[in-house]
Scaffold this motif. Structure first.
Motif, short mmCIF file in Angstrom:
data_model
loop_
_atom_site.label_atom_id
_atom_site.label_comp_id
_atom_site.label_asym_id
_atom_site.label_seq_id
_atom_site.Cartn_x
_atom_site.Cartn_y
_atom_site.Cartn_z
N THR A 61 0.82 -1.21 0.00
CA THR A 61 0.00 0.00 0.00
C THR A 61 0.85 1.26 0.00
O THR A 61 0.32 2.36 -0.19
CB THR A 61 -0.95 0.04 1.22
OG1 THR A 61 -0.17 0.17 2.42
CG2 THR A 61 -1.82 -1.21 1.29
N LEU A 62 2.15 1.12 0.21
CA LEU A 62 3.04 2.28 0.32
C LEU A 62 3.85 2.57 -0.94
O LEU A 62 4.42 3.64 -1.06
CB LEU A 62 4.02 2.08 1.49
CG LEU A 62 3.40 1.91 2.86
CD1 LEU A 62 4.49 1.58 3.88
CD2 LEU A 62 2.64 3.16 3.28
N VAL A 63 3.94 1.60 -1.83
CA VAL A 63 4.79 1.75 -3.02
C VAL A 63 3.96 1.59 -4.29
O VAL A 63 2.95 0.90 -4.29
CB VAL A 63 5.96 0.75 -3.02
CG1 VAL A 63 6.88 0.97 -1.83
CG2 VAL A 63 5.47 -0.68 -3.04
N PRO A 64 4.41 2.20 -5.38
CA PRO A 64 3.66 2.07 -6.64
C PRO A 64 3.92 0.75 -7.36
O PRO A 64 3.20 0.41 -8.29
CB PRO A 64 4.15 3.25 -7.47
CG PRO A 64 5.52 3.52 -6.95
CD PRO A 64 5.48 3.18 -5.48
N HIS A 65 4.91 -0.01 -6.94
CA HIS A 65 5.26 -1.26 -7.62
C HIS A 65 4.22 -2.32 -7.32
O HIS A 65 3.76 -2.46 -6.19
CB HIS A 65 6.64 -1.73 -7.16
CG HIS A 65 7.69 -0.69 -7.35
ND1 HIS A 65 7.90 0.31 -6.42
CD2 HIS A 65 8.55 -0.47 -8.35
CE1 HIS A 65 8.87 1.08 -6.86
NE2 HIS A 65 9.28 0.65 -8.03
N PHE A 95 7.20 -5.86 -7.68
CA PHE A 95 7.27 -5.52 -6.26
C PHE A 95 8.12 -6.58 -5.57
O PHE A 95 7.67 -7.69 -5.33
CB PHE A 95 5.86 -5.45 -5.70
CG PHE A 95 5.78 -5.16 -4.23
CD1 PHE A 95 6.60 -4.24 -3.63
CD2 PHE A 95 4.85 -5.83 -3.45
CE1 PHE A 95 6.52 -3.97 -2.28
CE2 PHE A 95 4.74 -5.56 -2.10
CZ PHE A 95 5.58 -4.64 -1.51
N ILE A 96 9.38 -6.25 -5.26
CA ILE A 96 10.34 -7.28 -4.86
C ILE A 96 10.75 -7.26 -3.39
O ILE A 96 11.45 -8.17 -2.96
CB ILE A 96 11.60 -7.21 -5.76
CG1 ILE A 96 12.28 -5.85 -5.65
CG2 ILE A 96 11.23 -7.54 -7.20
CD1 ILE A 96 13.58 -5.75 -6.43
N ILE A 98 17.20 -1.22 -3.42
CA ILE A 98 17.44 0.07 -2.77
C ILE A 98 16.36 1.08 -3.17
O ILE A 98 15.79 1.77 -2.32
CB ILE A 98 18.84 0.62 -3.14
CG1 ILE A 98 19.93 -0.22 -2.49
CG2 ILE A 98 18.98 2.09 -2.72
CD1 ILE A 98 21.34 0.09 -3.02
N ALA A 99 16.07 1.18 -4.46
CA ALA A 99 15.08 2.15 -4.94
C ALA A 99 13.71 1.89 -4.33
O ALA A 99 13.01 2.83 -3.92
CB ALA A 99 15.01 2.11 -6.46
N GLN A 100 13.30 0.62 -4.23
CA GLN A 100 12.01 0.33 -3.64
C GLN A 100 11.99 0.57 -2.13
O GLN A 100 10.97 0.95 -1.56
CB GLN A 100 11.58 -1.10 -3.97
CG GLN A 100 11.17 -1.24 -5.41
CD GLN A 100 10.51 -2.56 -5.73
OE1 GLN A 100 9.87 -3.18 -4.88
NE2 GLN A 100 10.65 -3.01 -6.97
N THR A 101 13.13 0.40 -1.50
CA THR A 101 13.23 0.70 -0.07
C THR A 101 13.04 2.20 0.16
O THR A 101 12.31 2.61 1.06
CB THR A 101 14.59 0.21 0.48
OG1 THR A 101 14.68 -1.20 0.28
CG2 THR A 101 14.73 0.53 1.96
#
Length: 145
Positions: free
Chosen positions: A10-14, A19-20, A63-66
């Motif tokens: 719910t926090l990321v657009p992936h 979504f990894i 890193i980017a998704q974090t």
């Protein structure tokens, strides 16, 4: 604060296979610090069957998704709308390994170092199976739709 995979979504657009990140293990959104965990499996998006492993460059996406999770968490905790972000630059990115094997646990830490308007710079570190193994700096720009 710990966040499981479903809440993290719910926090990321992936979404979907892109979504990894498996979970957030620590986060202090208002202090702009976060740590994630991702376990490598043959189902991992970047898993190369010919190599039998995941190339090290996949850690950049971890890193980017974090960082994306951190900005989403900050927005949620401060009653702000979630915004999209774009990576403007990457510097000093390095990894001390060529690939990740099935079963490896990747932990990514990120901390915001600076902010000017809607542009943020983050220092990131990567640990593989508990050993510091790389990192770098990301500069991102958050945009409203």
């Amino acid at each position: 604060m710990k966040i499981d995979h479903e809440e993290l979504a719910t926090l990321v657009p992936h979404k979907g296979k892109m979504f990894i990140i498996d979970r957030i293990t620590q986060a202090q959104a208002n202090d702009w610090i976060i740590e994630s965990e991702t376990k490598i499996t043959p189902d991992f998006m970047f898993y190369d069957k010919n190599l039998g492993a995941v190339p090290n460059y996949a850690c950049f996406e971890i890193i980017a998704q974090t960082v994306s999770a951190l900005t989403g968490l900050y927005a949620r905790e401060n009653n702000l709308p979630p915004n999209m972000g774009f990576i403007l630059s990457v510097s000093n990115l390095h990894f001390d390994f060529d690939s990740l094997a099935d079963g490896d646990l990747v932990r990514a830490k990120a901390e915001r170092e600076a902010a000017v308007d809607n542009v943020y710079s983050f220092k990131a570190e990567v640990f593989v199976n508990g050993k510091e193994s790389g990192g770098g700096k990301l500069t991102v720009m958050e945009v409203t739709e």
